[in-house]
Motif scaffolding. Structure first.
Motif, PDB file in Angstrom:
ATOM      1  N   VAL A  89      41.145 -19.273 -46.668  1.00  8.43           N
ATOM      2  CA  VAL A  89      40.646 -20.536 -47.213  1.00  8.43           C
ATOM      3  C   VAL A  89      40.995 -20.640 -48.693  1.00  8.43           C
ATOM      4  O   VAL A  89      40.732 -19.717 -49.466  1.00  8.43           O
ATOM      5  N   VAL A  90      41.562 -21.774 -49.072  1.00  6.16           N
ATOM      6  CA  VAL A  90      41.696 -22.143 -50.475  1.00  6.16           C
ATOM      7  C   VAL A  90      40.555 -23.100 -50.806  1.00  6.16           C
ATOM      8  O   VAL A  90      40.329 -24.073 -50.081  1.00  6.16           O
ATOM      9  N   ALA A  91      39.828 -22.833 -51.879  1.00  3.34           N
ATOM     10  CA  ALA A  91      38.692 -23.664 -52.274  1.00  3.34           C
ATOM     11  C   ALA A  91      39.172 -24.825 -53.125  1.00  3.34           C
ATOM     12  O   ALA A  91      39.823 -24.621 -54.161  1.00  3.34           O
ATOM     13  N   SER A  92      38.844 -26.037 -52.708  1.00  4.42           N
ATOM     14  CA  SER A  92      39.232 -27.239 -53.437  1.00  4.42           C
ATOM     15  C   SER A  92      38.060 -27.764 -54.259  1.00  4.42           C
ATOM     16  O   SER A  92      36.914 -27.764 -53.797  1.00  4.42           O
ATOM     17  N   THR A  93      38.363 -28.228 -55.457  1.00  6.95           N
ATOM     18  CA  THR A  93      37.361 -28.859 -56.308  1.00  6.95           C
ATOM     19  C   THR A  93      37.434 -30.369 -56.140  1.00  6.95           C
ATOM     20  O   THR A  93      38.292 -30.893 -55.424  1.00  6.95           O
ATOM     21  N   VAL A  94      36.526 -31.096 -56.801  1.00 12.35           N
ATOM     22  CA  VAL A  94      36.615 -32.545 -56.918  1.00 12.35           C
ATOM     23  C   VAL A  94      36.498 -32.900 -58.398  1.00 12.35           C
ATOM     24  O   VAL A  94      36.112 -32.070 -59.218  1.00 12.35           O
ATOM     25  N   THR A  95      36.834 -34.135 -58.713  1.00 10.01           N
ATOM     26  CA  THR A  95      36.830 -34.579 -60.099  1.00 10.01           C
ATOM     27  C   THR A  95      35.492 -34.324 -60.776  1.00 10.01           C
ATOM     28  O   THR A  95      34.425 -34.640 -60.237  1.00 10.01           O
ATOM     29  N   ASN A  96      35.582 -33.755 -61.969  1.00 10.32           N
ATOM     30  CA  ASN A  96      34.420 -33.519 -62.812  1.00 10.32           C
ATOM     31  C   ASN A  96      34.932 -33.404 -64.245  1.00 10.32           C
ATOM     32  O   ASN A  96      36.119 -33.589 -64.498  1.00 10.32           O
ATOM     33  N   THR A  97      34.054 -33.096 -65.177  1.00 13.74           N
ATOM     34  CA  THR A  97      34.519 -32.851 -66.536  1.00 13.74           C
ATOM     35  C   THR A  97      35.356 -31.581 -66.569  1.00 13.74           C
ATOM     36  O   THR A  97      35.210 -30.695 -65.711  1.00 13.74           O
ATOM     37  N   LEU A  98      36.216 -31.461 -67.568  1.00 14.48           N
ATOM     38  CA  LEU A  98      37.003 -30.245 -67.694  1.00 14.48           C
ATOM     39  C   LEU A  98      36.106 -29.033 -67.872  1.00 14.48           C
ATOM     40  O   LEU A  98      36.389 -27.946 -67.348  1.00 14.48           O
ATOM     41  N   GLU A  99      35.006 -29.214 -68.589  1.00 17.93           N
ATOM     42  CA  GLU A  99      34.082 -28.102 -68.820  1.00 17.93           C
ATOM     43  C   GLU A  99      33.461 -27.640 -67.501  1.00 17.93           C
ATOM     44  O   GLU A  99      33.376 -26.424 -67.233  1.00 17.93           O
ATOM     45  N   ALA A 100      33.026 -28.584 -66.679  1.00 16.61           N
ATOM     46  CA  ALA A 100      32.428 -28.216 -65.392  1.00 16.61           C
ATOM     47  C   ALA A 100      33.459 -27.556 -64.482  1.00 16.61           C
ATOM     48  O   ALA A 100      33.156 -26.586 -63.773  1.00 16.61           O
ATOM     49  N   LEU A 101      34.673 -28.063 -64.501  1.00 18.92           N
ATOM     50  CA  LEU A 101      35.716 -27.492 -63.646  1.00 18.92           C
ATOM     51  C   LEU A 101      36.105 -26.090 -64.088  1.00 18.92           C
ATOM     52  O   LEU A 101      36.349 -25.211 -63.250  1.00 18.92           O
ATOM     53  N   THR A 102      36.154 -25.851 -65.393  1.00 20.93           N
ATOM     54  CA  THR A 102      36.494 -24.499 -65.853  1.00 20.93           C
ATOM     55  C   THR A 102      35.382 -23.517 -65.502  1.00 20.93           C
ATOM     56  O   THR A 102      35.663 -22.367 -65.142  1.00 20.93           O
ATOM     57  N   ARG A 103      34.118 -23.967 -65.569  1.00 20.65           N
ATOM     58  CA  ARG A 103      33.015 -23.078 -65.164  1.00 20.65           C
ATOM     59  C   ARG A 103      33.112 -22.734 -63.685  1.00 20.65           C
ATOM     60  O   ARG A 103      32.959 -21.561 -63.302  1.00 20.65           O
ATOM     61  N   GLN A 104      33.358 -23.745 -62.842  1.00 16.54           N
ATOM     62  CA  GLN A 104      33.446 -23.482 -61.408  1.00 16.54           C
ATOM     63  C   GLN A 104      34.657 -22.624 -61.089  1.00 16.54           C
ATOM     64  O   GLN A 104      34.621 -21.770 -60.197  1.00 16.54           O
ATOM     65  N   ALA A 105      35.743 -22.828 -61.822  1.00 11.70           N
ATOM     66  CA  ALA A 105      36.944 -22.002 -61.612  1.00 11.70           C
ATOM     67  C   ALA A 105      36.651 -20.539 -61.884  1.00 11.70           C
ATOM     68  O   ALA A 105      37.157 -19.652 -61.182  1.00 11.70           O
ATOM     69  N   GLY A 106      35.839 -20.272 -62.896  1.00  9.52           N
ATOM     70  CA  GLY A 106      35.488 -18.886 -63.176  1.00  9.52           C
ATOM     71  C   GLY A 106      34.763 -18.247 -62.012  1.00  9.52           C
ATOM     72  O   GLY A 106      35.027 -17.082 -61.654  1.00  9.52           O
ATOM     73  N   LEU A 107      33.860 -19.001 -61.395  1.00 15.61           N
ATOM     74  CA  LEU A 107      33.121 -18.491 -60.239  1.00 15.61           C
ATOM     75  C   LEU A 107      34.042 -18.296 -59.036  1.00 15.61           C
ATOM     76  O   LEU A 107      34.020 -17.247 -58.373  1.00 15.61           O
ATOM     77  N   LEU A 108      34.853 -19.300 -58.761  1.00 18.82           N
ATOM     78  CA  LEU A 108      35.748 -19.227 -57.608  1.00 18.82           C
ATOM     79  C   LEU A 108      36.780 -18.115 -57.775  1.00 18.82           C
ATOM     80  O   LEU A 108      37.111 -17.422 -56.807  1.00 18.82           O
TER      81      LEU A 108
END
Length: 407
Positions: free
Chosen positions: A117-136
């Motif tokens: 599985v590749v985990a896909s994100t959805v549109t958010n702020t760059l800050e929120a996306l970078t935080r989630q990327a760290g977790l993923l």
């Protein structure tokens, strides 16, 4: 004296097996530890360890420590499914969830045959996306996920679908690089509206970084899409959805993406996103070698109807169809890849070996993992799915361990 450890050996026998050369009857597949070590047929002397001998369920005729799983002749063993576009499942989200949420979604899809599985994100702020990327990225490093796909925020407000328009932005290469860097080497794909300012430069950047540039959520013309492909874009994000329709004087992105052999097209085969005739058109145009079946799944996949969140957006799922509460746009799917496989064979009339290419082999190639997954071959990871005569999942193995054990 140190204890000697023996790698456990499992033999699957009796069923049809989807090998790279095609589906074989009464196939035989040998697993040792986490890897496939042999393939063949029940009476094929070249099959690893069989010497042409039939064996019983207790492993008689096999080396000590062997478990033989006798499957029904009508069952089909296929490579584990590979989903390159997935936002969650089992009531949990990859887009904004905790580690436990993400693992719940991964486990849900594994139980339906998706071993990668590749985990896909959805549109958010760059800050929120970078935080989630760290977790993923931590879960990628631990082997639970195969990478990160950024879907948004670099998409067209004209074709935003289930994305928050207020958070969209042009694909400035510096911003794209920021998200790729936040993934710490685990970014696998970025979906872009490549006609936006900075789009072509961002495609070139992604190609240089070894990250897939995918054309999607786009209002591009035919000519603009061709330019993006020439710059290095190689995937069409859920073809036909969130892009201008095909027209006879303005062919738009669909024609450009279909006609170019460098492009693999994602298709959501759930009966909602695509009419069967449109799927047949796409499959017939590009052939089995250029299709990747995806789920575009959100939290409700494998879970049920109700109210959910997709990033910052509210979603209602009714009768298995996910739509935004405000506006009613389709908001991902509740699809699992086992359902896509069954539908492809029983409704769309595709040959099982062609479906295997679209659901396992091609996405593995896109991820650069063809040496490990995507086909049933000696030396590759023991990721496989057992389907019954109705193409329902009755067994799932990932890296030699049963996720769902055949009865």
């Amino acid at each position: 004296m140190a204890a000697v450890t023996t790698t456990h050996r499992t033999v699957l026998a009796g069923a049809r097996v989807a090998l790279p050369s095609g589906v074989v009857e009464r196939g035989r597949l040998t697993v040792e530890g986490t890897r496939i070590t042999g393939t063949g047929t029940d009476h094929d002397p070249s099959a690893n360890g069989s010497n042409g001998r039939a064996v019983n369920a207790d492993g008689a005729g096999e080396p000590a420590g062997t478990t033989t799983v006798e499957l029904a002749p009508g069952h089909l063993v296929v490579p584990g499914f590979v989903d390159i576009h997935n936002h969650g499942g089992g009531g949990a989200s990859f887009t904004s969830g905790t580690v436990q949420d993400i693992l719940t979604g991964v486990r849900t899809h594994r139980e339906h045959g998706t071993t990668t599985v590749v985990a896909s994100t959805v549109t958010n702020t760059l800050e929120a996306l970078t935080r989630q990327a760290g977790l993923l990225s931590e879960l990628v490093e631990q082997g639970e996920l195969a990478g990160i796909h950024y879907e948004g925020p670099f998409i067209s407000p004209c074709r935003k679908g289930a994305h928050d328009e207020g958070l969209l932005r042009d694909p400035d290469p510096a911003d794209v690089r920021k998200l790729v860097d936040a993934a710490r080497g685990t970014a696998r794909m970025v979906t872009l509206a490549t006609e936006l300012p900075g789009g072509i430069d961002s495609v070139r950047l992604l190609a240089e970084l070894g990250v897939i540039a995918a054309v999607g959520h786009t209002d591009a013309t035919y000519e603009q899409t061709k330019a993006a492909i020439d710059a290095g874009a190689t995937v069409a994000t859920h073809l036909f959805n969130a892009m201008p329709p095909l027209q006879h004087r303005e062919p738009g992105p669909i024609a450009a993406l279909l006609e170019d052999d460098r492009v693999t097209v994602e298709l959501i085969n759930d009966g909602t996103h695509l009419h069967p005739s449109v799927l047949e058109l796409a499959f017939g145009t590009v052939g089995a070698g250029r299709v990747a079946f995806i789920t575009d799944a959100m939290d409700a996949a494998g879970f049920g109807d109700g109210l959910y969140e997709l990033g910052p957006m509210k979603v209602e799922v009714r009768e298995g169809v996910a739509r935004l509460v405000e506006g009613g746009s389709i908001a991902g799917s509740t699809l699992t890849l086992d359902t896509a496989f069954k539908r492809a064979v029983t409704v769309d009339g595709l040959a099982p070996d062609d479906v295997v290419r679209a659901i396992s082999t091609n996405p593995a190639r896109l991820l650069g993992l063809s040496d490990r997954i995507g086909t049933l071959e000696a030396g590759k990871d023991a990721d496989l799915v057992v389907l019954d005569e109705e193409y329902e999942v009755v067994g799932v193995m990932r890296k030699g361990e049963w996720v769902v054990r055949p009865a």
